[in-house]
Design a protein around this motif. Structure first.
Motif, mmCIF file in Angstrom:
data_model
loop_
_atom_site.group_PDB
_atom_site.id
_atom_site.type_symbol
_atom_site.label_atom_id
_atom_site.label_comp_id
_atom_site.label_asym_id
_atom_site.label_seq_id
_atom_site.Cartn_x
_atom_site.Cartn_y
_atom_site.Cartn_z
ATOM 1 N N GLY A 1 -26.832 32.300 35.385
ATOM 2 C CA GLY A 1 -28.165 31.799 34.701
ATOM 3 C C GLY A 1 -27.923 31.194 33.850
ATOM 4 O O GLY A 1 -28.798 30.701 32.775
ATOM 5 N N VAL A 2 -26.494 30.652 33.302
ATOM 6 C CA VAL A 2 -25.907 29.999 32.229
ATOM 7 C C VAL A 2 -25.541 28.724 32.618
ATOM 8 O O VAL A 2 -24.473 28.789 33.510
ATOM 9 N N VAL A 3 -25.792 27.734 32.063
ATOM 10 C CA VAL A 3 -25.241 26.317 32.478
ATOM 11 C C VAL A 3 -24.677 25.440 31.262
ATOM 12 O O VAL A 3 -24.958 25.759 29.957
ATOM 13 N N MET A 4 -23.409 24.798 31.375
ATOM 14 C CA MET A 4 -22.556 23.896 30.110
ATOM 15 C C MET A 4 -23.551 22.693 30.285
ATOM 16 O O MET A 4 -23.374 21.797 31.281
ATOM 17 N N LEU A 5 -24.083 21.887 29.234
ATOM 18 C CA LEU A 5 -24.597 20.778 29.100
ATOM 19 C C LEU A 5 -23.918 19.965 28.002
ATOM 20 O O LEU A 5 -23.574 20.393 27.037
ATOM 21 N N ARG A 6 -23.844 18.983 28.598
ATOM 22 C CA ARG A 6 -23.006 17.755 27.537
ATOM 23 C C ARG A 6 -24.130 16.826 27.158
ATOM 24 O O ARG A 6 -24.529 16.163 27.936
ATOM 25 N N PHE A 7 -24.340 16.277 25.949
ATOM 26 C CA PHE A 7 -25.289 15.467 25.402
ATOM 27 C C PHE A 7 -24.512 14.368 24.932
ATOM 28 O O PHE A 7 -23.583 14.308 23.914
ATOM 29 N N ARG A 8 -24.725 13.160 25.187
ATOM 30 C CA ARG A 8 -24.339 11.779 24.922
ATOM 31 C C ARG A 8 -25.390 11.044 23.931
ATOM 32 O O ARG A 8 -26.202 10.686 24.312
ATOM 33 N N CYS A 9 -25.038 10.969 22.749
ATOM 34 C CA CYS A 9 -25.904 10.418 21.722
ATOM 35 C C CYS A 9 -25.575 9.047 21.421
ATOM 36 O O CYS A 9 -24.540 8.403 22.055
ATOM 37 N N PRO A 10 -26.690 8.056 21.030
ATOM 38 C CA PRO A 10 -26.712 6.709 20.875
ATOM 39 C C PRO A 10 -25.283 6.306 20.067
ATOM 40 O O PRO A 10 -24.895 5.155 20.404
ATOM 41 N N ASP A 11 -25.028 7.076 18.973
ATOM 42 C CA ASP A 11 -23.877 6.643 18.298
ATOM 43 C C ASP A 11 -22.707 6.799 18.820
ATOM 44 O O ASP A 11 -21.410 6.548 18.141
ATOM 45 N N GLY A 12 -22.425 7.297 20.182
ATOM 46 C CA GLY A 12 -21.167 7.428 20.686
ATOM 47 C C GLY A 12 -20.724 9.043 20.702
ATOM 48 O O GLY A 12 -19.898 9.205 21.452
ATOM 49 N N THR A 13 -21.337 9.903 20.047
ATOM 50 C CA THR A 13 -21.011 11.274 19.745
ATOM 51 C C THR A 13 -21.189 12.079 20.901
ATOM 52 O O THR A 13 -22.261 11.882 21.731
#
Length: 290
Positions: free
Chosen positions: A196-208
């Motif tokens: 019930g746990v997922v790893m999420l990666r967020f790509r921001c507009p500034d590249g971070t």
């Protein structure tokens, strides 16, 4: 001398005197009748000067003086006086007789200016020129003043607009900072890996990129709260936080999943209900207003 010779000489002298008298009389008659005069003698003398009036009518047209000494004869002077009186009473019926009409027209008498009048005219001309220069200067001053006032008003308007924009940014930053403080106060700790746990990666507009684990039972709003807090903390560690915080305060975005293709716009639904059941990458996509 013989009597016959003396008689012949006397007759010749008489004829010569008689001829001279006849010629002189004819000459005077022609002058009175407007005919030939001594113009032939003047022509013989030569010269480039314009010819003077040759007839009495021409002389009366050119010379309207009533002074006897200005005329060649008493007859001419008398006619000049009569014409002057005739013109003074309005020259009645002259329209029917062209020659009388021409003679009755009076030339304007040009009176020479006195020294005082000349000085007065010069003063008036100088005063008029000074008034025109003063009026021109006043007009230029008014235009310059209007231009200065317009520039001043434009500068004041720009300054007020800048102040309003700065106040709006400050208010937005203050509101954003207060909201971040509230989110931090209620934000839960990152869950441990497991069911019930997922790893999420967020790509921001500034590249971070931002990475964190979430429960599939968490609402989508938790993802937005995490992105806002993480980007706020990152902006605080920059050389000029105020600029980045001002940008984040007005930044509107949505989270988009590429695999599977999803737009996470309903913040009340859970990750599981939205289709996020495995680890994936999400894009922080800015919302551009039309």
């Amino acid at each position: 001398m013989a009597p016959a010779s003396r008689a012949s000489a006397a007759g010749l002298s008489l004829k010569t005197a008689k001829g001279a008298m006849l010629a002189r009389g004819r000459h005077n008659m022609l002058r009175l009748r407007g005919g030939e005069d001594d113009s032939e003698a003047k022509e013989e003398e030569g010269g480039d000067e314009p010819a003077a009036p040759t007839t009495m009518i021409e002389r009366l047209k050119a010379n309207q003086s009533t002074n006897p000494s200005d005329h060649t004869s008493m007859l001419e002077w008398g006619i000049a006086v009569l014409l002057s009186i005739y013109a003074a009473i309005g020259a009645p019926f002259s329209c029917y007789i062209p020659i009388i009409r021409d003679l009755a027209v009076r030339k304007p008498i040009e009176k020479p200016l006195t020294e005082a009048e000349k000085q007065r005219m010069e003063r008036e001309a100088l005063r008029k020129e000074q008034d025109e220069e003063f009026a021109q200067t006043m007009m230029e001053d008014k235009l310059k003043e209007a231009d200065r006032r317009k520039k001043k008003e434009a500068a004041a308007a720009a300054e007020n607009a800048a102040k309003r924009e700065a106040e709006a940014k400050n208010n937005a930053v203050a509101t954003f900072t207060a909201r971040i403080a509230e989110l931090k106060a209620k934000q839960e700790k990152e869950p441990a890996a497991g069911n019930g746990v997922v790893m999420l990666r967020f790509r921001c507009p500034d590249g971070t990129q931002l990475t964190r684990k979430f429960k599939t039972a968490d609402p989508i709003s938790v993802l937005y709260d995490y992105v806002d807090v993480a980007r706020h903390d990152k902006a605080q560690n920059t050389a000029d936080p105020s600029i980045h915080l001002a940008e984040l305060a007005v930044f509107d975005y949505q989270l988009v999943s590429t695999m599977p293709k999803l737009i996470l716009s309903d913040r009340a639904t859970t990750l599981k209900d939205a289709g996020i059941t495995t680890s994936c990458a999400l894009v922080v996509q800015p919302i551009v207003s039309d």
